[in-house]
Design a protein around this motif. Structure first.
Motif, mmCIF file in Angstrom:
data_model
loop_
_atom_site.group_PDB
_atom_site.id
_atom_site.type_symbol
_atom_site.label_atom_id
_atom_site.label_comp_id
_atom_site.label_asym_id
_atom_site.label_seq_id
_atom_site.Cartn_x
_atom_site.Cartn_y
_atom_site.Cartn_z
ATOM 1 N N LYS A 174 85.214 -28.783 -92.379
ATOM 2 C CA LYS A 174 86.225 -27.739 -92.232
ATOM 3 C C LYS A 174 85.671 -26.481 -91.575
ATOM 4 C CE LYS A 174 89.261 -29.180 -95.962
ATOM 5 N NZ LYS A 174 89.922 -28.865 -97.223
ATOM 6 N N ASN A 175 84.348 -26.439 -91.389
ATOM 7 C CA ASN A 175 83.758 -25.235 -90.795
ATOM 8 C C ASN A 175 83.824 -25.253 -89.274
ATOM 9 O OD1 ASN A 175 82.017 -27.451 -90.963
ATOM 10 N ND2 ASN A 175 80.214 -26.169 -90.654
ATOM 11 N N GLU A 226 98.773 -40.514 -96.069
ATOM 12 C CA GLU A 226 99.719 -41.412 -96.749
ATOM 13 C C GLU A 226 101.113 -41.251 -96.126
ATOM 14 O OE1 GLU A 226 98.844 -43.692 -98.694
ATOM 15 O OE2 GLU A 226 96.948 -43.052 -99.581
ATOM 16 N N GLN A 227 101.437 -40.023 -95.768
ATOM 17 C CA GLN A 227 102.729 -39.778 -95.119
ATOM 18 C C GLN A 227 102.686 -40.151 -93.646
ATOM 19 O OE1 GLN A 227 105.376 -36.530 -95.913
ATOM 20 N NE2 GLN A 227 103.948 -35.678 -97.394
ATOM 21 N N ARG A 233 103.261 -43.822 -92.702
ATOM 22 C CA ARG A 233 104.617 -44.376 -92.767
ATOM 23 C C ARG A 233 105.152 -44.592 -91.355
ATOM 24 N NH1 ARG A 233 108.285 -40.681 -94.527
ATOM 25 N NH2 ARG A 233 109.759 -42.381 -94.529
ATOM 26 N N GLU A 287 108.210 -49.746 -88.302
ATOM 27 C CA GLU A 287 109.486 -49.721 -87.602
ATOM 28 C C GLU A 287 110.505 -48.917 -88.426
ATOM 29 O OE1 GLU A 287 112.914 -50.565 -85.518
ATOM 30 O OE2 GLU A 287 112.669 -50.932 -87.654
ATOM 31 N N ARG A 309 110.593 -49.051 -92.475
ATOM 32 C CA ARG A 309 110.250 -47.727 -93.006
ATOM 33 C C ARG A 309 111.090 -47.319 -94.214
ATOM 34 N NH1 ARG A 309 109.575 -43.072 -88.661
ATOM 35 N NH2 ARG A 309 108.519 -44.721 -87.517
ATOM 36 N N GLY A 346 109.561 -47.484 -97.616
ATOM 37 C CA GLY A 346 108.438 -46.624 -97.998
ATOM 38 C C GLY A 346 107.087 -47.191 -97.608
ATOM 39 N N MET A 347 107.095 -48.192 -96.733
ATOM 40 C CA MET A 347 105.830 -48.796 -96.290
ATOM 41 C C MET A 347 104.892 -47.730 -95.731
ATOM 42 S SD MET A 347 105.619 -52.155 -96.508
ATOM 43 C CE MET A 347 104.281 -52.459 -95.359
ATOM 44 N N ASN A 348 103.622 -47.830 -96.051
ATOM 45 C CA ASN A 348 102.611 -47.026 -95.362
ATOM 46 C C ASN A 348 101.331 -47.844 -95.289
ATOM 47 O OD1 ASN A 348 101.218 -46.786 -97.780
ATOM 48 N ND2 ASN A 348 101.113 -44.559 -97.709
ATOM 49 N N ILE A 357 99.963 -49.438 -98.570
ATOM 50 C CA ILE A 357 100.747 -50.599 -99.002
ATOM 51 C C ILE A 357 100.447 -51.797 -98.102
ATOM 52 C CG2 ILE A 357 103.054 -51.522 -99.408
ATOM 53 C CD1 ILE A 357 104.051 -48.733 -99.924
ATOM 54 N N ALA A 383 97.204 -53.228 -98.989
ATOM 55 C CA ALA A 383 97.317 -53.900 -100.291
ATOM 56 C C ALA A 383 97.982 -55.272 -100.130
ATOM 57 C CB ALA A 383 98.099 -53.031 -101.260
ATOM 58 N N VAL A 407 95.849 -47.564 -107.027
ATOM 59 C CA VAL A 407 96.771 -46.853 -106.138
ATOM 60 C C VAL A 407 97.922 -47.731 -105.675
ATOM 61 C CG1 VAL A 407 95.220 -45.055 -105.330
ATOM 62 C CG2 VAL A 407 95.194 -47.269 -104.199
ATOM 63 N N CYS A 408 97.619 -48.968 -105.358
ATOM 64 C CA CYS A 408 98.642 -49.945 -104.995
ATOM 65 C C CYS A 408 97.963 -51.290 -105.211
ATOM 66 C CB CYS A 408 99.080 -49.746 -103.544
ATOM 67 S SG CYS A 408 100.387 -50.869 -103.026
ATOM 68 N N THR A 409 98.436 -52.044 -106.190
ATOM 69 C CA THR A 409 97.703 -53.256 -106.573
ATOM 70 C C THR A 409 97.564 -54.200 -105.376
ATOM 71 O OG1 THR A 409 99.682 -54.475 -107.206
ATOM 72 C CG2 THR A 409 98.627 -53.139 -108.928
ATOM 73 N N GLY A 450 85.587 -22.341 -92.095
ATOM 74 C CA GLY A 450 85.955 -23.375 -93.053
ATOM 75 C C GLY A 450 86.803 -22.822 -94.174
ATOM 76 N N VAL A 467 102.069 -53.809 -106.379
ATOM 77 C CA VAL A 467 102.726 -52.779 -107.185
ATOM 78 C C VAL A 467 102.303 -51.431 -106.613
ATOM 79 C CG1 VAL A 467 103.095 -51.801 -109.472
ATOM 80 C CG2 VAL A 467 102.633 -54.253 -109.216
ATOM 81 N N GLY A 493 109.850 -40.455 -98.946
ATOM 82 C CA GLY A 493 110.316 -41.536 -98.082
ATOM 83 C C GLY A 493 110.346 -42.896 -98.744
#
Lengths: 391, 180
Positions: A28-29, A126-127, A130, A134, A139, A142-144, A147, A150, A201-203, B24, B100, B107
């Motif tokens: 971040k620097n 994660e967003q 998505r 398609e 979409r 909620g597919m991303n 998922i 997974a 997080v998602c099995t 940063g 799951v 969304g």
């Protein structure tokens, strides 16, 4: 290299002659431009080149991760691209190297700079992921990417009998290897138990099953055979390239079979004149987003038979320290700036063959393979095969 | 002499004190909020009319490889051939894969956790992705559990007109995911 496969004739040889990378992590620097500037300058100075010597610049980036339309535009200055032939690919970083290779091999350019840089921390992936799917037909569910990965992992478990301990073992081995790589992001080891006990997080995926997001930048310099020998006494030659694409619609795919990877591998082997990857290639650097994908890729790269991935990870026969060396750098599971990650694989393959891998150097490595992937559930795959001796 | 030393003074580079220490820590938030207007095109228009008006699922058959795909496309993802022959698909089939979903982000069709699955609907040659409801993940068996669509009353012609698929029993054999 003996084998029945005959090497394809190239217009002229293309070698990687120099490199640089950031100490990957959360950076971040620095702005993206500052990361590119530092890395490109270092790669040029290692072989005594100035930015004016470069006649083509190829890079990779994804606008929606960078948060800028045509996201190579702000990097024109820090990459030394002013008034040059310059092009970006909106795919994994290894594709920038394919483009650089093609430009030099064509004879139109002698020296190409290839770079990629990503601030993975900038947005919510994660967003963002998505948007890989398609908008009308998938979409709304909620597919991303998590998922998608997974679903692939679950499919692989059904097919091969892999369990969560196998994936955790692949992660632990990679993280262990990364402790020897000073440029890796996740340099602290994890145990199998820690991976299995990490948050679900998602099995079947736990948080530690998949690669944490990193920031990072890499630069490579590609030279024609006429120029390479004048720049370094350790050129590493690009001998094979293969790229293939699976259907966009995940319903049309064999999700865990990574069919496009198999096809890309065949093309790369054919071009290099190889036919026995496990026997003829000394080091593999793969883009495996989870421990399950590490095993899927063993199979798709023909390092073992279909369904034998779990057994090979358990025996340790294939892995960072196995008989077949996969991801001695720690791989994507330890260092994962999105997009840039595939170009890091190529850089690592180059380091191994030019004897610059230091703590994770594979002794006597002469041939190496780098793998990159793009798209939802690894829709596309790109393979590059390198050699320090020329095949 | 005095003038010369003044010149030297001007040449000296000046660094604002501590300027890089804050790197940063100083950042700015940005957001993208772009509206999009996705068209359904010639194929999905027919597909979703079937959802809305008749609670029916239609697939298309590839004119080259003969595979029946659902959701349908106008073209084959593999053959570069037209898919204009419509084939009615049953709104039930076999579960071929599931996860799951526990992550929370905008969304999603329902609040997590929920089950997202691949289903080989009767009459289709590929797996259809959708949500599973009225089910416990531990009771689901890939390749055996049969599921059936639960349709909404207030259908508008979109994917979520099917609320979810619910288990309706099991069978001896089924698909194994993928198309190969």
């Amino acid at each position: 290299m003996s084998g029945s496969n005959k090497k394809k004739k190239m217009n002229r040889g293309v070698a990687i002659v120099s490199h640089a990378q950031t100490h990957h992590g959360i950076l971040k620097n620095l702005t993206l431009g500052e990361m590119v500037f530092d890395t490109v300058r270092q790669a040029l100075s290692k072989v005594g080149l100035t930015w004016q010597d470069i006649d083509s610049v190829c890079n990779a980036g994804v606008d929606l991760i960078d948060g800028k339309s045509i996201s190579n535009a702000p990097l024109a200055g820090p990459s030394g691209s002013y008034q040059k032939d310059e092009s970006k690919t909106e795919e994994d970083g290894i594709m920038a190297a394919v483009n650089g290779f093609a430009r030099v091999a064509s004879g139109s350019f002698d020296l190409a700079l290839v770079y990629a840089a990503t601030h993975g921390h900038t947005t919510d992936l994660e967003q963002w992921s998505r948007l890989l799917y398609e908008p009308v037909l998938l979409r709304p569910l909620g597919m991303n990417e998590t998922i998608g990965l997974a679903l692939q992992a679950a499919d692989y478990m059904n097919r091969s009998g892999a369990d969560s301990e196998d994936s955790a073992r692949a992660v632990a081995l990679s993280r262990d290897a990364a402790t020897k790589n000073q440029f890796a992001h996740m340099r602290d080891p994890v145990t199998i138990k820690e991976v299995i006990n990490s948050e679900e997080v998602c099995t079947p995926l736990h948080k530690l099953d998949y690669a944490a997001t990193s920031d990072g930048a890499v630069a490579l310099i590609l030279a024609s055979e006429e120029k390479a020998s004048g720049l370094t006494d350790r050129p590493v030659w690009i001998e094979g390239i293969g790229n293939a694409l699976d259907p966009y619609h995940i319903g049309r795919r064999n999700l865990s079979g990574l069919d496009a990877c198999r096809v890309a591998m065949k093309k790369a082997l054919d071009m290099a004149g190889l036919d026995d990857p496990a026997g003829q290639i000394d080091v593999f650097e793969t883009s495996a987003p989870t421990g399950y994908h590490e095993m899927m890729l063993f199979e798709a790269l023909s390092l073992c038979e279909k369904g034998h991935g779990p057994e090979r990870i358990r025996s340790g026969e294939i892995g960072p320290d196995g008989k077949i060396k996969v991801n001695p750098s720690g791989g994507m599971l330890a260092t994962n700036p999105p997009v840039t990650v595939g170009l890091i694989r190529l850089l690592e393959a180059y380091l191994q063959l030019s004897g610059q891998a230091h703590g994770h150097q594979v002794a006597g490595a002469k041939t190496a393979l780098a793998h990159g992937s793009s798209g939802a559930c690894m829709q596309s795959h790109t393979i590059m095969i390198l050699s320090s001796e020329g095949l | 002499m005095a003038e010369d030393s003044k010149k030297d003074e001007n040449k000296k580079s000046k660094t604002p004190e501590g300027s890089e220490e804050g790197a940063g820590k100083v950042r700015i938030k940005g957001y993208l909020n772009l509206p999009y207007d996705w068209t359904f095109g010639r194929c999905a228009t027919v597909f979703f009319k079937g959802f809305r008006d008749d609670k029916k699922i239609w697939g298309t058959r590839c004119s080259a490889c003969g595979m029946v795909t659902v959701p349908p496309y106008s073209y084959c993802g593999r053959c570069f051939a037209e898919c204009r022959e419509w084939v009615e698909i049953k709104d039930e089939g076999v579960l071929t894969n599931f996860v799951v979903q526990l992550l929370d982000y905008p969304g999603q069709p329902v609040n997590p956790p929920f089950i997202l699955a691949r289903i080989r609907l009767d009459g289709s040659d590929i797996d259809f992705t959708h949500v599973i409801g009225e089910a416990d993940a531990k009771d689901l068996v890939v390749g055996k559990t049969r599921v059936k669509a639960v349709w909404r009353e207030d259908r508008t012609g979109i994917l979520t007109d099917i609320k979810y698929f619910k288990p309706i029993g099991s069978e001896g054999s089924g698909g194994s995911g993928g198309t190969d």
